[in-house]
Design a protein around this motif. Structure first.
Motif, mmCIF file in Angstrom:
data_model
loop_
_atom_site.group_PDB
_atom_site.id
_atom_site.type_symbol
_atom_site.label_atom_id
_atom_site.label_comp_id
_atom_site.label_asym_id
_atom_site.label_seq_id
_atom_site.Cartn_x
_atom_site.Cartn_y
_atom_site.Cartn_z
ATOM 1 N N LYS A 197 46.225 27.637 22.138
ATOM 2 C CA LYS A 197 47.493 26.959 22.428
ATOM 3 C C LYS A 197 47.307 25.513 22.874
ATOM 4 C CE LYS A 197 49.925 31.254 23.577
ATOM 5 N NZ LYS A 197 50.701 32.010 24.593
ATOM 6 N N GLY A 198 46.090 24.994 22.728
ATOM 7 C CA GLY A 198 45.839 23.605 23.107
ATOM 8 C C GLY A 198 45.975 23.358 24.594
ATOM 9 N N ARG A 199 45.730 24.376 25.392
ATOM 10 C CA ARG A 199 45.895 24.272 26.837
ATOM 11 C C ARG A 199 44.578 23.905 27.498
ATOM 12 N NH1 ARG A 199 45.855 27.464 31.552
ATOM 13 N NH2 ARG A 199 47.640 27.091 32.923
ATOM 14 N N GLU A 200 44.636 23.087 28.552
ATOM 15 C CA GLU A 200 43.441 22.752 29.303
ATOM 16 C C GLU A 200 43.060 23.906 30.231
ATOM 17 O OE1 GLU A 200 43.450 19.069 31.361
ATOM 18 O OE2 GLU A 200 43.847 17.873 29.577
ATOM 19 N N MET A 201 41.765 24.120 30.356
ATOM 20 C CA MET A 201 41.259 25.177 31.231
ATOM 21 C C MET A 201 39.943 24.712 31.833
ATOM 22 S SD MET A 201 40.507 29.180 30.230
ATOM 23 C CE MET A 201 39.142 28.773 29.121
ATOM 24 N N TYR A 202 39.705 25.102 33.091
ATOM 25 C CA TYR A 202 38.465 24.752 33.773
ATOM 26 C C TYR A 202 37.514 25.943 33.718
ATOM 27 C CZ TYR A 202 41.061 20.726 35.372
ATOM 28 O OH TYR A 202 41.797 19.568 35.395
ATOM 29 N N LEU A 203 36.273 25.697 33.290
ATOM 30 C CA LEU A 203 35.245 26.726 33.222
ATOM 31 C C LEU A 203 34.340 26.595 34.442
ATOM 32 C CD1 LEU A 203 34.105 26.628 29.470
ATOM 33 C CD2 LEU A 203 35.392 28.440 30.604
ATOM 34 N N ALA A 204 34.311 27.636 35.250
ATOM 35 C CA ALA A 204 33.545 27.591 36.501
ATOM 36 C C ALA A 204 32.470 28.689 36.461
ATOM 37 C CB ALA A 204 34.494 27.791 37.685
ATOM 38 N N THR A 205 31.242 28.308 36.156
ATOM 39 C CA THR A 205 30.734 26.946 35.994
ATOM 40 C C THR A 205 29.926 26.847 34.705
ATOM 41 O OG1 THR A 205 28.771 27.480 37.313
ATOM 42 C CG2 THR A 205 30.651 26.515 38.479
ATOM 43 N N LEU B 125 29.855 28.890 26.522
ATOM 44 C CA LEU B 125 31.261 28.709 26.161
ATOM 45 C C LEU B 125 31.603 27.232 26.009
ATOM 46 C CD1 LEU B 125 32.898 31.353 28.531
ATOM 47 C CD2 LEU B 125 32.675 31.494 26.046
ATOM 48 N N MET B 126 31.038 26.423 26.902
ATOM 49 C CA MET B 126 31.300 24.985 26.842
ATOM 50 C C MET B 126 30.842 24.405 25.512
ATOM 51 S SD MET B 126 32.605 22.842 29.049
ATOM 52 C CE MET B 126 33.234 21.326 28.363
#
Length: 394
Positions: free
Chosen positions: A121-129, A225-226
């Motif tokens: 959906k083109g949404r921003e998400m933070y990957l920790a870590t 994932l990054m």
């Protein structure tokens, strides 16, 4: 008046209040980026830096590296080691407020929170870590990662970020610990998986849609994932999407240093620089102190200690009695030690009178010793079974 206009007006007044507090009317946030180290060459970094400067007038982009043809200011350094040392000096002096770099080693306890754009959906998400090691203990590390992700999201203006826990090994232990932290008074909100069974444990679908603001995982999974999110459209050798691997966060860690992969392309370089500027403006260091204070008041340390009470290898009487030798400069690195045995390997060297520290290099966990003792340390760790026969130092 629409809610959007109210938010804009509110932000303007907040910016004015910050300027009054700091006395920095009209001043731009200075962000540094190191030039050497990219697999795509120096020009790739320069173009990304110039692009960030062109489209964002609230920051001043400066280069740290050898002299090149550019209108950007350059702090000269001619090797990767020199540029990292110069970067740290500039940060510690306050000359720059944040920095972006590659192939940088954080101390154990510090890891980076990446920022991606999810394809669903083109949404921003933070990957920790995404890089570094929050803890040598897997579950403890992911608990800390949740806190690191919350800190980063709040610094970026998300007042109450939702937290999702990726369904990897140890996630249920992480959930129990976070529930205890929450019950003790540390306030945060879980995300709800898009799958029909519900709950805060996220599935692969949630990765694609960006269900939570913060997706919690171990750093090695986060790193993978990054890379996928950044380069799934390019074949893997050029990271074209997202904002890089993000800032190193950890308790009492005060430098705002963001990581790029050596494969990061121009768009990601530019985005990472702007990300660094936003974190500095959002006072990520201040938010970090506040969040750790609240978490510690909610008995975070007691919860973490409880995770290890049955781990005999980590808490044996023999290891508790080991005293570290006199501290030395540790610039020699040894790779190949499993993350779950990293601290045990350090203690093994201490037993033999070799001072050592643990850390995280570009390719994974490392044991750091004095350069003159690398060969001896390799011999000790090989004999003890911590590294394979024939392993080489980094």
């Amino acid at each position: 008046m629409s809610e959007n206009i109210k938010n804009i007006i509110g932000k303007v007044f907040n910016d004015i209040a910050d300027a009054v507090e700091t006395g920095q009317f009209g001043q731009r946030v200075k962000v540094g980026i190191t030039v050497l180290g990219s697999e795509h060459g120096v020009e790739n970094i320069i173009k990304g830096a110039e692009l960030a400067q062109k489209r964002n007038s609230t920051i001043e982009v400066v280069l740290i590296g050898p002299k090149v043809e550019t209108e950007l200011k350059i702090y000269e350094a001619n090797t990767e080691e020199e540029q990292h040392k110069r970067m740290e000096e500039l940060l510690d002096s306050g000359e720059i407020k944040s920095a972006v770099t590659m192939h940088y080693t954080f101390p154990l306890g510090v890891s980076t929170v990446g920022r991606v754009i999810t394809p669903g959906k083109g949404r921003e998400m933070y990957l920790a870590t995404t890089t570094g090691t929050s803890s040598a203990h897997r579950v403890e590390g992911m608990i800390k990662n949740a806190l690191y992700g919350i800190i980063t999201a709040k610094a970026m203006g998300i007042k109450n970020p939702t937290v999702g826990l990726l369904n990897v090994d140890g996630v249920r232990q992480v959930e129990r610990a976070l529930n205890e932290l929450k019950a003790n008074g540390y306030d945060f909100s879980y995300a709800e998986t898009m799958r029909s069974d519900g709950g805060a444990v996220m599935r692969g679908n949630d990765l694609l849609t960006g269900t939570p603001d913060v997706m919690v995982t171990d750093s090695l999974t986060g790193n993978l994932l990054m890379k996928i999110f950044s380069s799934y459209s390019t074949g893997g050798d050029y990271e074209a999407l997202g904002f890089g691997y993000g800032p190193g966060i950890g308790e009492d860690y005060e430098r705002t240093i963001l990581i790029l992969s050596r494969a990061s392309g121009v768009p990601v370089v530019a985005n990472a620089i702007e990300f660094a500027g936003e974190l500095a403006k959002g006072k990520v260091d201040k938010i970090s102190k506040e969040e750790f204070a609240k978490a510690n008041s909610a008995k975070l340390q007691d919860i973490l200690k409880g995770l290890k009470k049955d781990n005999k290898k980590e808490s044996s009487d023999e290891q508790m009695e080991v005293v570290a030798p006199d501290k030395e400069i540790v610039t020699g690195s040894i790779s190949g030690v499993d993350i779950m045995e990293l601290e045990d390997a350090v203690i093994e060297l201490w037993k033999k009178g070799i001072y050592a520290e643990s850390g995280m290099g570009c390719t994974g966990p490392i044991v750091m010793v004095n350069e003159a003792k690398v060969d001896l340390a390799v011999e000790v760790l090989t004999k003890a079974g911590y590294i394979a026969e024939g392993s080489n130092p980094c």
